[in-house]
Scaffold this motif. Structure first.
Motif, PDB file in Angstrom:
ATOM      1  N   UNK A 170      33.134  37.295  33.627  1.00 37.20           N
ATOM      2  CA  UNK A 170      34.372  37.874  34.166  1.00 37.20           C
ATOM      3  C   UNK A 170      34.214  38.089  35.659  1.00 37.20           C
ATOM      4  N   UNK A 171      34.033  36.991  36.385  1.00 42.36           N
ATOM      5  CA  UNK A 171      33.822  37.051  37.823  1.00 42.36           C
ATOM      6  C   UNK A 171      35.189  36.967  38.510  1.00 42.36           C
ATOM      7  N   UNK A 172      35.638  38.099  39.043  1.00 45.67           N
ATOM      8  CA  UNK A 172      36.974  38.199  39.612  1.00 45.67           C
ATOM      9  C   UNK A 172      36.898  38.158  41.134  1.00 45.67           C
ATOM     10  N   UNK A 173      37.545  37.166  41.737  1.00 44.90           N
ATOM     11  CA  UNK A 173      37.620  37.107  43.190  1.00 44.90           C
ATOM     12  C   UNK A 173      38.556  38.172  43.724  1.00 44.90           C
ATOM     13  N   UNK A 174      38.370  38.529  44.977  1.00 42.55           N
ATOM     14  CA  UNK A 174      39.165  39.594  45.596  1.00 42.55           C
ATOM     15  C   UNK A 174      40.636  39.223  45.698  1.00 42.55           C
ATOM     16  N   UNK A 175      40.931  37.937  45.686  1.00 39.75           N
ATOM     17  CA  UNK A 175      42.328  37.496  45.634  1.00 39.75           C
ATOM     18  C   UNK A 175      42.429  36.248  44.780  1.00 39.75           C
ATOM     19  N   UNK A 176      43.622  36.005  44.264  1.00 35.89           N
ATOM     20  CA  UNK A 176      43.894  34.773  43.537  1.00 35.89           C
ATOM     21  C   UNK A 176      43.235  34.673  42.180  1.00 35.89           C
ATOM     22  N   UNK A 177      42.867  35.792  41.595  1.00 33.64           N
ATOM     23  CA  UNK A 177      42.242  35.786  40.275  1.00 33.64           C
ATOM     24  C   UNK A 177      43.091  36.602  39.307  1.00 33.64           C
TER      25      UNK A 177
END
Length: 371
Positions: free
Chosen positions: A121-128
């Motif tokens: 569950x690797x969530x980018x700071x934007x666009x995820x």
């Protein structure tokens, strides 16, 4: 400050045309609040090449609308009750390229302090898109940002916000491999691509104590800049010699960190610069993720090790920020008003940055809340 007192607004990309300076200012709904989160009133946000990739759907189909920016500095205005550590309302804090991981003990990456390599569950700071219907992540070309507290960092006193912001992605992307590959006394280090990331590579390699730092880029025009940054030498690969630069500097470097994002770069020639048992670390990620083909013989003849590195862990980011404050690291930045974000991404795409743009939210910065 109560959440009802502020609204999440920012520059939104609605299609790949946003990368051409067609973002639109608008209101959006941040991820659902949890007591693990921190809300940040943004004062500064660095402009990263990743922003352009995401705006134009270069790596994958971007879930528009998208507000980019993952080099965020500002003031914590709301701190969840489950946020660990010493972050308090009013603190000057920052967020890099990662907003969350799974953080489960059963995850090999998260349980070993390598959250940046979480595959669950690797969530980018934007666009995820968050799992479980929590919403989407939105970045720092905005008034406010909401991020999990594990990935929010206090900015050390003495480190200016405009310097700290680009360190949170560009800086850590090169600091992490330099640190892990033991850059220091006795080492000769090459930094390929002297741009936003590469100029940090030169600064950090020198500050870490490398005996010899070599900047490697296409054009001779960057030579003076690279030497001013502290490098001992500069190699211009477009020297008209058909690759003679590689022959003249063969087997001279212990470590190369490559920031270039191109499937056309002369990768085999870069590898020829390494000493026996030398290490090549790729950090640049081109559209489509493609790199040039490499001959196995090139690797075998030199005992060369190739690897990759992606941003950095939370602990590495904290270490880097304090190291930068202690060493007085001064990146080359040009501050632009957040109002001028569209022109700034156009200038970034045209390679005009020397070497990092930082957007300043004039209203919040003028209030003196994160200096």
């Amino acid at each position: 400050m109560a959440a009802s007192e502020y609204e999440f607004q920012g520059w939104l990309g609605h299609s790949p045309a946003a990368a051409e300076g067609r973002m639109e200012w608008g209101t959006y709904e941040p991820k659902q609040w949890t007591e693990d989160d921190v809300d940040i009133q943004v004062t500064h946000c660095g402009v990263c090449g990743s922003d352009l990739h995401m705006l134009r759907s270069g790596w994958f189909d971007t879930p528009y609308p998208c507000c980019v920016g993952h080099e965020i500095v500002g003031r914590a205005v709301r701190v969840g009750s489950r946020v660990a550590g010493d972050i308090r309302v009013g603190d000057r804090v920052g967020v890099g390229a990662q907003a969350r991981s799974c953080l489960e003990k059963s995850c090999a990456a998260c349980s070993s302090g390598r959250e940046n390599y979480c595959a669950r569950a690797n969530i980018g700071t934007y666009g995820a898109v968050y799992p479980g219907g929590e919403g989407k992540s939105y970045g720092g070309y905005a008034d406010y940002n909401r991020t999990h507290g594990r990935f929010v960092f206090k900015i050390p006193a003495g480190l200016p916000s405009e310097f700290a912001a680009p360190m949170l992605c560009a800086g850590i992307t090169v600091f992490s491999p330099l640190r892990r590959e033991r850059c220091g006394p006795g080492k000769s280090v090459g930094i390929v691509g002297v741009g936003g990331l590469g100029h940090f590579g030169v600064l950090f390699a020198k500050a870490l104590g490398a005996d010899r730092v070599v900047g490697i880029s296409r054009k001779a025009e960057k030579r003076d800049d690279v030497l001013r940054l502290g490098a001992e030498e500069y190699i211009a690969t477009d020297d008209g010699g058909g690759g003679s630069w590689a022959e003249g500097h063969a087997r001279s470097l212990d470590l190369i960190v490559c920031t270039v994002s191109s499937e056309d770069m002369p990768l085999t020639d870069y590898l020829r610069l390494l000493k026996v048992d030398g290490v090549f670390i790729q950090v640049g990620n081109p559209d489509g993720g493609k790199l040039p083909r490499v001959s196995a013989l090139t690797l075998l003849e030199g005992g060369i090790k190739m690897g990759g590195s992606s941003i950095g862990s939370p602990e590495e980011i904290r270490e880097m920020l304090q190291f930068a404050a202690d060493k007085g690291i001064k990146p080359w930045v040009e501050m632009r008003s957040l109002r001028d974000a569209n022109q700034t991404v156009v200038d970034m795409a045209q390679g005009k940055a020397r070497y990092r743009y930082v957007l300043v939210n004039d209203r919040h910065a003028a209030a003196g809340i994160a200096n």
